[in-house]
Design an enzyme around this catalytic site. Sequence first.
Site, PDB file in Angstrom:
ATOM      1  CB  ALA A 277      -2.151 -14.395   6.530  1.00 48.63           C
ATOM      2  CB  SER A 282      -2.017 -14.770   2.872  1.00 43.58           C
ATOM      3  OG  SER A 282      -0.840 -13.899   2.470  1.00 43.58           O
ATOM      4  CG  HIS A 284       1.726 -12.403   0.203  1.00 46.83           C
ATOM      5  ND1 HIS A 284       2.499 -11.465  -0.364  1.00 46.83           N
ATOM      6  CD2 HIS A 284       1.862 -11.835   1.521  1.00 46.83           C
ATOM      7  CE1 HIS A 284       2.959 -10.580   0.269  1.00 46.83           C
ATOM      8  NE2 HIS A 284       2.914 -10.880   1.410  1.00 46.83           N
ATOM      9  CG  ASP A 291       5.766  -8.783   1.930  1.00 43.29           C
ATOM     10  OD1 ASP A 291       4.835  -8.224   1.906  1.00 43.29           O
ATOM     11  OD2 ASP A 291       5.997 -10.167   2.478  1.00 43.29           O
ATOM     12  CD  GLU A 335       2.995  -7.812   7.580  1.00 44.44           C
ATOM     13  OE1 GLU A 335       3.061  -7.772   6.411  1.00 44.44           O
ATOM     14  OE2 GLU A 335       2.727  -8.610   8.253  1.00 44.44           O
ATOM     15  CG  HIS A 338       1.821  -6.491   2.830  1.00 45.39           C
ATOM     16  ND1 HIS A 338       1.693  -8.005   2.960  1.00 45.39           N
ATOM     17  CD2 HIS A 338       0.440  -6.452   2.311  1.00 45.39           C
ATOM     18  CE1 HIS A 338       0.589  -8.509   2.263  1.00 45.39           C
ATOM     19  NE2 HIS A 338      -0.265  -7.457   1.875  1.00 45.39           N
TER      20      HIS A 338
HETATM   21 ZN   LIG Z   1       3.115  -9.362   2.970  1.00 43.20          ZN
END
Ligand SMILES: [Zn+2]
Length: 368
Positions: A277, A282, A284, A291, A335, A338
Amino acid sequence: MNSKTIKILIAILTIIAISIILIVILIPKKVENTPNEPSKYSEKATKILKDKDIFKEVDKLDYSKTLEVLLEENKFIDKYLDDYTKIDYKEIDDFSNTINTLLNKDYTYQEINYILNNYLSNIDILLNMKHINILEFKDITNFDINKLERYLKYNEDNDYDLKTVVTYVNIGLDLEGYSEYKTYTLEEAKDITILVNKYHKLPDDYEPDDLVSLSYNENYKLRKEAAEAFEKLTNAGILENVIFYPFSPYRSFATQNILYNRYKQVDGEKVADTYSARPGFSEHQLGLAVDVRSSNLSDNLTTEHYNWMLENSYKYGFIIRYPKGKQHITQYIEEPWHIRYLGTELATKVHDSGLTYDEYYDIYMENR
Ligand SMILES: [Zn+2]
């Protein structure tokens, strides 16, 4: 002739002239007014109906304010008589022209009533385009008339059903990622349920104020609620011999910036955008995503662990944010590692819906 005869003649002629004038003026009115039937409509409307020889036909029906207004304003078009009597009147500027424009575009009275009852304030959108089957969108709860042109365009270019078209366009999938996005306020960014994707950005300076360390590594942080839930998730896995490790929890805007730019240098922007991202976009940065990997040696999550996560993570408030086969919606490659914290209640609903969070958010949460 003497003057007396002349006077008598003039008198007679005058009487004849006055009589003729009276006859001319009065007789037609007399004919019009007889028989003097009571009418539901105004005098002017009644007269037009009678002139058009449709008074009796109309008189049998219930009174229609729409019809009366059209007649009063001299906007009545004969072929639409039946429709007028079935269209609900609305007090808006230019009601008559609006109705005629819609009828001229081949809208049925059912469609017009639906439009008048639901889209009165956005009616210009429909007046400025050709006829659309507006009733097809009736049961699509996340339909937004302001995006109508985009729906139609996207529908033309793709093979999805209308419901999917509406959701995908609402997400923004008809636009290039990052081309148009909403930036949250610092206050909005604190919401646990917030959607962050290529169309929803966090403020550059957003930093959660309740970050705590994970027991695995004190440098790994998540927001308190998510961190506690993550410990429970981890422990639940251990009990079933599914052991996984966190490796990328909270990341600040600055960290994401460095990371993304490094990827961009290596792979180019187009490829980097498929797996990383841009800063501000993101999850995060929310402190609500982490993750996980199956071993502290590799950065992969095994299929077995992924399947366990799919079936169990929601019980602890986490969803798989970028699942397999959903790349066209999430705009990221799969992903499996994630996971995103949403709280148990919402994570369960999202899990049960089978939708990505992008879809779920649009259908059930945005603007509600
Ligand atoms: Zn991630």
